[in-house]
Design a protein around this motif. Structure first.
Motif, PDB file in Angstrom:
ATOM      1  N   MET A   1     -12.575  13.329  -5.552  1.00  9.31           N
ATOM      2  CA  MET A   1     -11.422  14.056  -5.032  1.00  9.31           C
ATOM      3  C   MET A   1     -10.500  13.123  -4.251  1.00  9.31           C
ATOM      4  O   MET A   1     -10.969  12.244  -3.538  1.00  9.31           O
ATOM      5  N   LEU A   2      -9.209  13.298  -4.442  1.00  7.84           N
ATOM      6  CA  LEU A   2      -8.247  12.445  -3.763  1.00  7.84           C
ATOM      7  C   LEU A   2      -7.976  12.954  -2.353  1.00  7.84           C
ATOM      8  O   LEU A   2      -7.808  14.160  -2.136  1.00  7.84           O
ATOM      9  N   GLY A   3      -7.908  12.027  -1.400  1.00  4.27           N
ATOM     10  CA  GLY A   3      -7.614  12.386  -0.026  1.00  4.27           C
ATOM     11  C   GLY A   3      -6.131  12.638   0.182  1.00  4.27           C
ATOM     12  O   GLY A   3      -5.293  12.398  -0.715  1.00  4.27           O
ATOM     13  N   ASP A   4      -5.789  13.120   1.377  1.00  7.57           N
ATOM     14  CA  ASP A   4      -4.390  13.427   1.679  1.00  7.57           C
ATOM     15  C   ASP A   4      -3.518  12.171   1.610  1.00  7.57           C
ATOM     16  O   ASP A   4      -2.372  12.222   1.148  1.00  7.57           O
ATOM     17  N   GLY A   5      -4.052  11.044   2.081  1.00  7.24           N
ATOM     18  CA  GLY A   5      -3.284   9.804   2.055  1.00  7.24           C
ATOM     19  C   GLY A   5      -2.951   9.359   0.649  1.00  7.24           C
ATOM     20  O   GLY A   5      -1.827   8.925   0.358  1.00  7.24           O
ATOM     21  N   THR A   6      -3.935   9.495  -0.260  1.00  7.86           N
ATOM     22  CA  THR A   6      -3.717   9.099  -1.658  1.00  7.86           C
ATOM     23  C   THR A   6      -2.701  10.022  -2.323  1.00  7.86           C
ATOM     24  O   THR A   6      -1.826   9.570  -3.069  1.00  7.86           O
ATOM     25  N   LEU A   7      -2.804  11.304  -2.049  1.00 10.37           N
ATOM     26  CA  LEU A   7      -1.850  12.262  -2.625  1.00 10.37           C
ATOM     27  C   LEU A   7      -0.434  11.984  -2.145  1.00 10.37           C
ATOM     28  O   LEU A   7       0.530  12.055  -2.928  1.00 10.37           O
ATOM     29  N   SER A   8      -0.306  11.664  -0.858  1.00  8.20           N
ATOM     30  CA  SER A   8       1.021  11.345  -0.309  1.00  8.20           C
ATOM     31  C   SER A   8       1.589  10.093  -0.965  1.00  8.20           C
ATOM     32  O   SER A   8       2.785  10.018  -1.266  1.00  8.20           O
ATOM     33  N   PHE A   9       0.713   9.115  -1.191  1.00  7.22           N
ATOM     34  CA  PHE A   9       1.160   7.882  -1.838  1.00  7.22           C
ATOM     35  C   PHE A   9       1.652   8.154  -3.258  1.00  7.22           C
ATOM     36  O   PHE A   9       2.710   7.671  -3.674  1.00  7.22           O
ATOM     37  N   LEU A  10       0.881   8.940  -4.024  1.00  2.30           N
ATOM     38  CA  LEU A  10       1.263   9.243  -5.405  1.00  2.30           C
ATOM     39  C   LEU A  10       2.583  10.002  -5.459  1.00  2.30           C
ATOM     40  O   LEU A  10       3.429   9.742  -6.327  1.00  2.30           O
ATOM     41  N   LYS A  11       2.770  10.955  -4.534  1.00  3.50           N
ATOM     42  CA  LYS A  11       4.022  11.713  -4.504  1.00  3.50           C
ATOM     43  C   LYS A  11       5.199  10.804  -4.156  1.00  3.50           C
ATOM     44  O   LYS A  11       6.255  10.860  -4.798  1.00  3.50           O
ATOM     45  N   ALA A  12       5.009   9.931  -3.155  1.00  5.27           N
ATOM     46  CA  ALA A  12       6.080   9.016  -2.753  1.00  5.27           C
ATOM     47  C   ALA A  12       6.420   8.048  -3.883  1.00  5.27           C
ATOM     48  O   ALA A  12       7.589   7.712  -4.102  1.00  5.27           O
ATOM     49  N   LYS A  13       5.404   7.620  -4.619  1.00  2.00           N
ATOM     50  CA  LYS A  13       5.635   6.689  -5.730  1.00  2.00           C
ATOM     51  C   LYS A  13       6.462   7.351  -6.831  1.00  2.00           C
ATOM     52  O   LYS A  13       7.405   6.748  -7.362  1.00  2.00           O
ATOM     53  N   GLU A  14       6.114   8.591  -7.180  1.00  4.58           N
ATOM     54  CA  GLU A  14       6.864   9.287  -8.218  1.00  4.58           C
ATOM     55  C   GLU A  14       8.300   9.570  -7.777  1.00  4.58           C
ATOM     56  O   GLU A  14       9.240   9.471  -8.579  1.00  4.58           O
ATOM     57  N   ASP A  15       8.489   9.898  -6.490  1.00  5.40           N
ATOM     58  CA  ASP A  15       9.848  10.116  -5.967  1.00  5.40           C
ATOM     59  C   ASP A  15      10.660   8.829  -6.046  1.00  5.40           C
ATOM     60  O   ASP A  15      11.846   8.845  -6.418  1.00  5.40           O
ATOM     61  N   PHE A  16      10.022   7.718  -5.711  1.00  3.78           N
ATOM     62  CA  PHE A  16      10.702   6.421  -5.768  1.00  3.78           C
ATOM     63  C   PHE A  16      11.122   6.084  -7.199  1.00  3.78           C
ATOM     64  O   PHE A  16      12.253   5.637  -7.443  1.00  3.78           O
ATOM     65  N   LYS A  17      10.237   6.324  -8.160  1.00  4.95           N
ATOM     66  CA  LYS A  17      10.548   6.016  -9.565  1.00  4.95           C
ATOM     67  C   LYS A  17      11.695   6.874 -10.075  1.00  4.95           C
ATOM     68  O   LYS A  17      12.529   6.407 -10.850  1.00  4.95           O
ATOM     69  N   ARG A  18      11.736   8.140  -9.630  1.00  9.12           N
ATOM     70  CA  ARG A  18      12.840   9.010 -10.046  1.00  9.12           C
ATOM     71  C   ARG A  18      14.160   8.553  -9.449  1.00  9.12           C
ATOM     72  O   ARG A  18      15.202   8.564 -10.102  1.00  9.12           O
ATOM     73  N   GLN A  19      14.133   8.127  -8.190  1.00  2.00           N
ATOM     74  CA  GLN A  19      15.358   7.710  -7.510  1.00  2.00           C
ATOM     75  C   GLN A  19      15.994   6.491  -8.155  1.00  2.00           C
ATOM     76  O   GLN A  19      17.215   6.375  -8.233  1.00  2.00           O
ATOM     77  N   ILE A  20      15.165   5.564  -8.623  1.00  6.73           N
ATOM     78  CA  ILE A  20      15.714   4.336  -9.213  1.00  6.73           C
ATOM     79  C   ILE A  20      15.742   4.400 -10.743  1.00  6.73           C
ATOM     80  O   ILE A  20      16.076   3.416 -11.402  1.00  6.73           O
ATOM     81  N   HIS A  21      15.388   5.583 -11.285  1.00  8.31           N
ATOM     82  CA  HIS A  21      15.388   5.780 -12.747  1.00  8.31           C
ATOM     83  C   HIS A  21      14.529   4.725 -13.441  1.00  8.31           C
ATOM     84  O   HIS A  21      14.939   4.105 -14.421  1.00  8.31           O
ATOM     85  N   PHE A  22      13.334   4.540 -12.917  1.00  5.26           N
ATOM     86  CA  PHE A  22      12.422   3.518 -13.433  1.00  5.26           C
ATOM     87  C   PHE A  22      11.470   4.144 -14.440  1.00  5.26           C
ATOM     88  O   PHE A  22      10.710   5.058 -14.119  1.00  5.26           O
ATOM     89  N   ASN A  23      11.503   3.635 -15.670  1.00  4.57           N
ATOM     90  CA  ASN A  23      10.659   4.179 -16.727  1.00  4.57           C
ATOM     91  C   ASN A  23       9.508   3.259 -17.100  1.00  4.57           C
ATOM     92  O   ASN A  23       8.774   3.518 -18.052  1.00  4.57           O
ATOM     93  N   GLY A  24       9.363   2.146 -16.356  1.00  2.00           N
ATOM     94  CA  GLY A  24       8.308   1.189 -16.667  1.00  2.00           C
ATOM     95  C   GLY A  24       6.992   1.535 -15.989  1.00  2.00           C
ATOM     96  O   GLY A  24       6.746   2.679 -15.588  1.00  2.00           O
ATOM     97  N   THR A  25       6.153   0.529 -15.868  1.00  2.00           N
ATOM     98  CA  THR A  25       4.819   0.704 -15.287  1.00  2.00           C
ATOM     99  C   THR A  25       4.692  -0.126 -14.024  1.00  2.00           C
ATOM    100  O   THR A  25       5.045  -1.304 -14.016  1.00  2.00           O
TER     101      THR A  25
END
Length: 322
Positions: A1-25
């Motif tokens: 199970m993922l902890g709160d810190g990991t979930l926050s990181f994943l959400k922030a990462k996806e928000d960052f990728k959307r903001q810069i329109h990044f489609n890579g890895t």
């Protein structure tokens, strides 16, 4: 199970990728967020080392630098490779003398290397070089000397940090060009004149052109070229050793000279399947200062940014020194 810190990181990462329109890895998309082994883990097979397994790493500073400039590189390589038999030569013979000609600085470095080996009775199995800026050219020049031939089969990794391998031609910063010209005149600097290919009437007789023709980089197992578009002191294409649009469009002899230099350096590397050439483009998070504006901050960030050096060596760089 993922902890709160990991979930926050994943959400922030996806928000960052959307903001810069990044489609890579991203790196964290491939590797587990929680690594299975610590950064400083010592693999069992690395523990037993004989004296014949010594790996000497020679660190060479740049213009107006000193032997402590690459101390963070040394520190983090020792941390990330604790089971390796590493020894470091932090070059100091050219301290205070980097405005000399490259021939003079080359003599100093070659002498320093052999004095270090003989004075410490060392016979390394592998030898790697780490250079910053002008120091990368001194290293390449040293490798062409006849005294260094016995060491060529031992060459392992060449890490170039913002190295002006093609000189300062086609630098897009007029401010930096003016500053380098003034410094060259004020210091009567042979090295800066050589970097601009103005040390000979015929550019094909210039130091950098002759060095490109006698390149010994193909003796390394790994050639790592680190460059930054934020660095205005060393053009990106020069640090990456690649063609630039300005050179292709240049109808003068300098455009042809530049293309020949790229071919002469890369040709032997591309023809040797035992050499791995890797380019890393670095983008630094820099504050809005005058140093950042003129490109100096990015040029020295590879030395004094602990964040960059830590992440670079721990995530990708250390494997080239194993």
């Amino acid at each position: 199970m993922l902890g709160d810190g990991t979930l926050s990181f994943l959400k922030a990462k996806e928000d960052f990728k959307r903001q810069i329109h990044f489609n890579g890895t991203l790196y964290s998309d491939i590797h587990p967020i929680n690594p299975t082994s610590p950064y400083f883990h010592v693999a069992e097979e690395l523990r037993p080392f004989s004296p014949e397994g010594l790996h000497l790493i020679v660190c060479v500073h740049g213009l107006d630098g000193n032997s402590a400039d690459l101390r963070l590189v040394k520190t983090y390589l020792e941390l990330v490779l604790p089971g390796s038999n590493l020894d470091f030569l932090m070059s100091e013979r050219n301290q205070g003398g980097t405005f000399s000609t490259f021939d003079t600085m080359t003599d100093r470095l070659v002498s320093e290397i052999f004095c270090y080996l003989e004075g410490n009775n060392l016979n390394p199995k592998r030898i790697s070089f780490v250079g910053h800026s002008l120091g990368t050219i001194i290293i390449r020049s040293a490798l062409t000397r006849p005294q260094m031939r016995p060491l060529l089969p031992k060459l392992h990794t060449f890490l170039s940090l913002s190295g002006p391998h093609l000189g300062t031609l086609y630098n897009s910063s007029g401010l930096v060009n003016m500053g380098l010209w003034l410094m060259q005149r004020w210091k009567k600097s042979g090295s800066l004149q050589q970097l601009s290919l103005k040390d000979a009437e015929d550019p094909r007789s210039s130091f950098l052109y002759r060095l490109a023709r006698s390149s010994e980089l193909h003796h390394f197992r790994y050639v790592i070229l680190s460059a930054s578009a934020q660095d205005r002191y060393v053009p990106l294409h020069s640090a990456r050793v690649e063609m630039c649009r300005a050179a292709v469009k240049d109808p003068t002899v300098l455009g042809t000279i530049y293309q020949e230099m790229v071919h002469n350096i890369l040709g032997p590397l591309m023809n040797n399947d035992k050499v791995t050439v890797v380019r890393y483009d670095v983008h630094h998070a820099l504050p809005s200062t005058a140093n950042a504006l003129i490109g100096r901050a990015a040029h020295i960030a590879v030395l004094d940014s602990e964040l960059f050096i830590e992440k670079f060596l721990l995530v990708v760089g250390s494997k080239y020194f194993q």
